[in-house]
Design an enzyme around this catalytic site. Structure first.
Site, mmCIF file in Angstrom:
data_model
loop_
_atom_site.group_PDB
_atom_site.id
_atom_site.type_symbol
_atom_site.label_atom_id
_atom_site.label_comp_id
_atom_site.label_asym_id
_atom_site.label_seq_id
_atom_site.Cartn_x
_atom_site.Cartn_y
_atom_site.Cartn_z
ATOM 1 N N ASP A 221 0.856 -1.304 0.057
ATOM 2 C CA ASP A 221 0.069 -0.126 -0.031
ATOM 3 C C ASP A 221 0.705 1.265 0.154
ATOM 4 O O ASP A 221 0.155 2.244 -0.082
ATOM 5 C CB ASP A 221 -1.129 0.147 1.101
ATOM 6 C CG ASP A 221 -0.394 -0.097 2.506
ATOM 7 O OD1 ASP A 221 0.747 -0.695 2.577
ATOM 8 O OD2 ASP A 221 -1.107 -0.287 3.648
ATOM 9 N N GLU A 305 11.756 -2.614 13.035
ATOM 10 C CA GLU A 305 12.815 -2.054 12.224
ATOM 11 C C GLU A 305 14.007 -2.140 12.786
ATOM 12 O O GLU A 305 15.192 -2.656 12.339
ATOM 13 C CB GLU A 305 12.607 -1.019 11.339
ATOM 14 C CG GLU A 305 11.119 -1.134 10.533
ATOM 15 C CD GLU A 305 9.829 -0.809 10.994
ATOM 16 O OE1 GLU A 305 9.621 -0.779 12.381
ATOM 17 O OE2 GLU A 305 9.081 -0.373 10.281
#
Lengths: 359, 359
Positions: A221, A305
């Site tokens: 997306d 992350e």
């Protein structure tokens, strides 16, 4: 008369010899005119004349033949040159371009995906983006028990080289959502096990040094400026750049000075060594293949992350990209969940939509 | 001896003549050997011999020259043929392809756009989609007083042929929003005057019959399968197809049988002659140029597309596309408005984001 009588014989002989000499002289004078003497010479002359004329004609023909030959050889060499040039052009237009492309590091774009109303639209859009990029392999990992026909069909029609994998998110990771409306969502995000499925696939496919490439997590997306792929391609360790509309900010990511990352522009979890979204970094594949690093299911929200990158590199290994982190080339966009107000109502009214139409 | 004495003179003459004849014979025999007689013949023969040898050599050279010439002419003609073929290949690969493309009807894609956080991301995405389509002109109409640098810059970097226009929405059309949360939005939608600006521009640029083309309203947040452009290109009057995720439904649009539209699949405003979203139809440019049809600012909510099409065609003029309306090739997607939770807080904390970075 006494003289004549005395020398009669001698005079007769002299006379006869004189006659003979005169005759001889006459005969000799006559030789050149006598047909029997003239004939062979004239014949030779005549024979040679025809022959020579023929030969002279041929000799002059030779001259023109030779000059034509020089002309043709020149023309031929020009043409051979032209053919070579044209073939070179064609080869450059086809093979050399392909060779050039194949020498570039390969981009492995890892995209986790899951079933939702906008899945096909989002994957269609991402296919269009990635099909502009040369030498890229799209690794699509479905969050599903089985590969779905929708994704299988979409990938088969997408011109991008792709690998289709699937992994159903573990029950333990589902429903860990801590959100209240109008507040940042700090749930356990989707896609962790799908990204790990792709990393494990890469480690099964390649050994260290076997392929020149770079690994990028490309969610379905997000929005990508095509230049972000040029930026990441030469990554040596881990390259970084800002991500637009991420982390509740206009952009989130590194603040750079020249070739070094100095600090981060972020609000959330500012104690992170790497304050960056998945869309904001790419890793050289050898760094992936050298380690067993995975996305950790145990990471605190917002640290996913960071915890992954801490397994791979040190802070000083970061390579700033995108004009020393001054350009936004990727946006953390989301496609709005469509409001299906009327779908159910029409079904109730006995006007169901055609189930054969895939959306 | 009496005989000799009697005929002495005669015998002497006979003898002398005999001697003369012998001499003559000997002399004659000697002619061919005599240098003075032999010389010119031998000279001729010798002269001709050199000459002839030279000429014979040249004649044989002519033979080889001629056969070489034939060889070269053949080689040359092969090469000329090869050059022609290669040039033809190149021409086909370049010009002919271009000619073929230029013979296709031109697609005029009209995109109204307005300033928002996701504007650059959405236009970037649409540029990537449209840059896959040949022979297309992208007419981007900004809702602004002036053309903005963001859009100007984006279009200048986008490989699509484009026309950049702007029109600030009239005050009277703003803020006419009748929504309650969780209910369908039935406000006066954006982009009416911008689409009209594009229609007026087309009517100023072209006269009827001057250009082969088709007009399509391509919003910047929708998602387009590239095949939808192939479908709309040969439109004679108005072609139609279903739109995914539109009208509060899985899809909205025509229900078709073969080449005819039979009815509509829609929930809202079912009395409309044309129950279709802007993304679901394309109009032949001559139909636009033949009329002064505009999007009406007076249309009831949800009737905007219907009221525009009613100015152009009758129901039976509709041309079903997309596999007789069985395929969804366009989705009425929206990009979620990003939540800028922390942007303001960081500003307050004295850590403003770099205003030089365009997002």
């Amino acid at each position: 008369m006494a003289f004549y009588s005395k020398y009669k014989s001698i005079l007769t002989i002299i006379f006869a010899l004189s006659v003979a000499i005169v005759v001889l002289f006459l005969v000799r004078q006559n030789i050149d005119q006598r047909p029997i003497v003239k004939e062979p010479v004239q014949y030779i002359m005549h024979y040679h004349k025809n022959d020579m004329e023929e030969l002279k004609r041929k000799a002059s023909e030779l001259k023109s033949c030779q000059s034509k030959l020089v002309e043709r050889e020149l023309e031929l060499s020009h043409n051979i040159q032209r053919v070579k040039e044209l073939e070179q052009n064609l080869r450059e237009a086809l093979t050399n371009r392909a060779e050039y492309i194949l020498k570039q590091p390969l981009i492995f774009a890892i995209t986790p995906t899951y079933k939702r109303w906008t899945q096909k639209a989002d994957l269609t859009q991402l296919c269009q983006t990635l099909s502009h990029i040369s030498n890229l392999r799209w690794i699509v990992v479905e969050d599903s028990e089985q590969k779905t026909p929708l994704v299988t069909n979409l990938l088969s029609h997408c011109p991008v080289n792709s690998t289709h994998l699937n992994f159903r998110t573990s029950q333990s990771l589902l429903n860990i959502v801590n959100t209240t409306d109008k507040k940042p969502q700090v749930k356990k995000p989707r896609g962790i096990e799908q990204r790990n499925t792709a990393l494990k696939w890469l480690r099964r496919q390649y050994r260290h040094g076997e392929v020149k490439g770079v690994v990028y997590f490309a969610d379905d997306d997000n929005t990508y400026d095509l230049r972000v792929f040029d930026e990441m391609r030469p990554t040596k360790m881990v390259s970084v750049w800002p991500v637009g509309l991420a982390g509740g900010l206009k952009f989130e990511g590194p603040i750079c000075v020249g070739d070094s990352v100095k600090q981060w522009y972020a609000y959330w979890a500012r104690d992170r060594k790497f304050q960056i979204d998945f869309a904001g970094f790419a890793v050289n594949i050898d760094i992936i293949l050298n380690t067993k690093a995975l996305i950790l299911t145990t990471s605190k929200p917002g640290y996913i992350e960071n915890d992954f990158l801490e397994q791979l590199i040190e802070f000083y290994d970061l390579e700033p990209k995108a004009n020393s982190c001054q350009s936004v080339l990727v946006w953390h966009t989301r496609t709005e969940k469509p409001q299906m107000f009327y779908e159910e109502q029409l079904n109730k009214m006995g006007h169901p939509s055609n189930p054969g139409i895939e959306v």
